[in-house]
Design a protein around this motif. Structure first.
Motif, mmCIF file in Angstrom:
data_model
loop_
_atom_site.group_PDB
_atom_site.id
_atom_site.type_symbol
_atom_site.label_atom_id
_atom_site.label_comp_id
_atom_site.label_asym_id
_atom_site.label_seq_id
_atom_site.Cartn_x
_atom_site.Cartn_y
_atom_site.Cartn_z
ATOM 1 N N PHE A 42 0.818 -1.208 0.000
ATOM 2 C CA PHE A 42 0.000 0.000 0.000
ATOM 3 C C PHE A 42 0.855 1.262 0.000
ATOM 4 O O PHE A 42 0.606 2.197 -0.755
ATOM 5 N N ILE A 43 1.899 1.295 0.828
ATOM 6 C CA ILE A 43 2.698 2.519 0.909
ATOM 7 C C ILE A 43 3.537 2.715 -0.357
ATOM 8 O O ILE A 43 3.775 3.833 -0.786
ATOM 9 N N ARG A 44 3.948 1.627 -0.990
ATOM 10 C CA ARG A 44 4.655 1.758 -2.277
ATOM 11 C C ARG A 44 3.733 2.376 -3.331
ATOM 12 O O ARG A 44 4.162 3.199 -4.140
ATOM 13 N N LYS A 45 2.459 1.964 -3.314
ATOM 14 C CA LYS A 45 1.487 2.536 -4.251
ATOM 15 C C LYS A 45 1.263 4.015 -3.964
ATOM 16 O O LYS A 45 1.151 4.826 -4.894
ATOM 17 N N LEU A 46 1.170 4.386 -2.698
ATOM 18 C CA LEU A 46 1.013 5.796 -2.339
ATOM 19 C C LEU A 46 2.208 6.612 -2.808
ATOM 20 O O LEU A 46 2.051 7.706 -3.356
ATOM 21 N N GLU A 47 3.404 6.089 -2.597
ATOM 22 C CA GLU A 47 4.606 6.812 -3.018
ATOM 23 C C GLU A 47 4.656 6.938 -4.546
ATOM 24 O O GLU A 47 4.964 8.005 -5.071
ATOM 25 N N ALA A 48 4.308 5.868 -5.253
ATOM 26 C CA ALA A 48 4.291 5.913 -6.720
ATOM 27 C C ALA A 48 3.255 6.911 -7.234
ATOM 28 O O ALA A 48 3.447 7.528 -8.284
ATOM 29 N N ALA A 49 2.165 7.094 -6.478
ATOM 30 C CA ALA A 49 1.119 8.040 -6.857
ATOM 31 C C ALA A 49 1.446 9.470 -6.429
ATOM 32 O O ALA A 49 0.611 10.358 -6.546
ATOM 33 N N LYS A 50 2.652 9.678 -5.912
ATOM 34 C CA LYS A 50 3.154 11.014 -5.537
ATOM 35 C C LYS A 50 2.518 11.580 -4.271
ATOM 36 O O LYS A 50 2.488 12.794 -4.087
ATOM 37 N N PHE A 51 2.003 10.707 -3.397
ATOM 38 C CA PHE A 51 1.537 11.206 -2.108
ATOM 39 C C PHE A 51 2.734 11.740 -1.337
ATOM 40 O O PHE A 51 3.849 11.230 -1.464
ATOM 41 N N ASP A 52 2.493 12.773 -0.538
ATOM 42 C CA ASP A 52 3.566 13.380 0.239
ATOM 43 C C ASP A 52 3.821 12.664 1.554
ATOM 44 O O ASP A 52 4.944 12.671 2.061
ATOM 45 N N ALA A 53 2.774 12.071 2.128
ATOM 46 C CA ALA A 53 2.942 11.448 3.437
ATOM 47 C C ALA A 53 1.925 10.342 3.675
ATOM 48 O O ALA A 53 0.862 10.311 3.071
ATOM 49 N N PHE A 54 2.295 9.460 4.569
ATOM 50 C CA PHE A 54 1.434 8.403 5.097
ATOM 51 C C PHE A 54 1.265 8.721 6.574
ATOM 52 O O PHE A 54 2.242 8.812 7.322
ATOM 53 N N PHE A 55 0.023 8.936 7.010
ATOM 54 C CA PHE A 55 -0.251 9.262 8.400
ATOM 55 C C PHE A 55 -0.915 8.086 9.078
ATOM 56 O O PHE A 55 -1.962 7.620 8.636
ATOM 57 N N MET A 56 -0.301 7.616 10.132
ATOM 58 C CA MET A 56 -0.878 6.528 10.899
ATOM 59 C C MET A 56 -1.466 7.071 12.183
ATOM 60 O O MET A 56 -0.746 7.470 13.092
ATOM 61 N N ALA A 57 -2.772 7.106 12.240
ATOM 62 C CA ALA A 57 -3.445 7.510 13.466
ATOM 63 C C ALA A 57 -3.253 6.413 14.502
ATOM 64 O O ALA A 57 -3.101 5.243 14.165
ATOM 65 N N ASP A 58 -3.246 6.796 15.739
ATOM 66 C CA ASP A 58 -3.075 5.825 16.807
ATOM 67 C C ASP A 58 -3.969 6.223 17.970
ATOM 68 O O ASP A 58 -4.312 7.390 18.124
ATOM 69 N N HIS A 59 -4.365 5.251 18.737
ATOM 70 C CA HIS A 59 -5.052 5.535 19.989
ATOM 71 C C HIS A 59 -4.641 4.476 20.992
ATOM 72 O O HIS A 59 -4.244 3.380 20.631
ATOM 73 N N LEU A 60 -4.711 4.842 22.240
ATOM 74 C CA LEU A 60 -4.151 4.003 23.293
ATOM 75 C C LEU A 60 -5.195 3.181 24.028
ATOM 76 O O LEU A 60 -4.982 2.782 25.163
ATOM 77 N N ALA A 61 -6.311 2.928 23.387
ATOM 78 C CA ALA A 61 -7.372 2.138 24.011
ATOM 79 C C ALA A 61 -8.206 1.482 22.924
ATOM 80 O O ALA A 61 -8.124 1.846 21.756
ATOM 81 N N VAL A 62 -9.009 0.516 23.314
ATOM 82 C CA VAL A 62 -9.952 -0.092 22.387
ATOM 83 C C VAL A 62 -11.023 0.949 22.079
ATOM 84 O O VAL A 62 -11.440 1.711 22.952
ATOM 85 N N LEU A 63 -11.449 0.984 20.841
ATOM 86 C CA LEU A 63 -12.466 1.949 20.438
ATOM 87 C C LEU A 63 -13.732 1.804 21.284
ATOM 88 O O LEU A 63 -14.077 0.710 21.727
ATOM 89 N N ASN A 64 -14.410 2.896 21.489
ATOM 90 C CA ASN A 64 -15.643 2.903 22.268
ATOM 91 C C ASN A 64 -16.788 2.422 21.382
ATOM 92 O O ASN A 64 -17.524 3.205 20.802
ATOM 93 N N MET A 65 -16.877 1.099 21.285
ATOM 94 C CA MET A 65 -17.893 0.480 20.437
ATOM 95 C C MET A 65 -18.521 -0.684 21.205
ATOM 96 O O MET A 65 -17.881 -1.261 22.079
ATOM 97 N N PRO A 66 -19.743 -1.059 20.856
ATOM 98 C CA PRO A 66 -20.332 -2.259 21.469
ATOM 99 C C PRO A 66 -19.462 -3.485 21.173
ATOM 100 O O PRO A 66 -18.858 -3.585 20.101
ATOM 101 N N VAL A 67 -19.410 -4.412 22.118
ATOM 102 C CA VAL A 67 -18.558 -5.597 21.980
ATOM 103 C C VAL A 67 -18.891 -6.373 20.709
ATOM 104 O O VAL A 67 -17.993 -6.844 20.008
ATOM 105 N N ASP A 68 -20.165 -6.520 20.380
ATOM 106 C CA ASP A 68 -20.530 -7.262 19.165
ATOM 107 C C ASP A 68 -19.985 -6.576 17.916
ATOM 108 O O ASP A 68 -19.592 -7.246 16.961
ATOM 109 N N ALA A 69 -19.968 -5.262 17.900
ATOM 110 C CA ALA A 69 -19.397 -4.537 16.763
ATOM 111 C C ALA A 69 -17.884 -4.722 16.718
ATOM 112 O O ALA A 69 -17.296 -4.881 15.637
#
Length: 133
Positions: A42-69
């Motif tokens: 994926f990142i090779r494709k982004l670089e080939a497409a001339k994207f300037d950056a790859f941003f990886m969002a992060d969070h330090l907990a499990v998302l606030n979603m119902p367990v079944d979801a």
């Protein structure tokens, strides 16, 4: 052309998709958040497409979603950003590598050290997404 405008593109990913059900799309990779080969592709494709950056969002907990979801989601967790971005820097040459890092749970020195390491490993391509709460 000093008066021309430049468009800068950043792929905002976590690391693959922000949509909880994206893994269900035909042709999607359900394990992409933990599959380094897919992420490298994926990142090779982004670089080939001339994207300037790859941003990886992060969070330090499990998302606030119902367990079944959460059971049906591929966005529950993913690689730790600095480990992943360091690995991706080895298969790219110019795309920027951005991550979120918090000084709420880490000392500023440790965050600075991680970014300095990524910056050296990547040849100056590290970027910090700073959040203010």
């Amino acid at each position: 052309m000093s008066d021309s405008k430049t468009l800068h593109l950043t792929a905002f990913m976590r690391p693959v998709s922000l949509h909880t059900g994206a893994w269900r799309y035909p042709g999607a990779y359900p394990d992409a958040n933990f599959n380094l080969a897919h992420l490298q592709s994926f990142i090779r494709k982004l670089e080939a497409a001339k994207f300037d950056a790859f941003f990886m969002a992060d969070h330090l907990a499990v998302l606030n979603m119902p367990v079944d979801a959460l059971k049906r989601s591929h966005t529950v967790t993913s690689f730790e950003p600095f480990t992943l971005l360091s690995a991706l820097s080895a298969v790219t040459s110019r795309i920027g590598l951005a991550a979120t890092a918090s000084t709420t749970y880490d000392e500023p020195y440790h965050v600075a050290r991680r970014f300095a390491s990524l910056d050296h490993i990547s040849g100056g391509r590290a970027a910090w997404n700073i959040l203010r709460r």
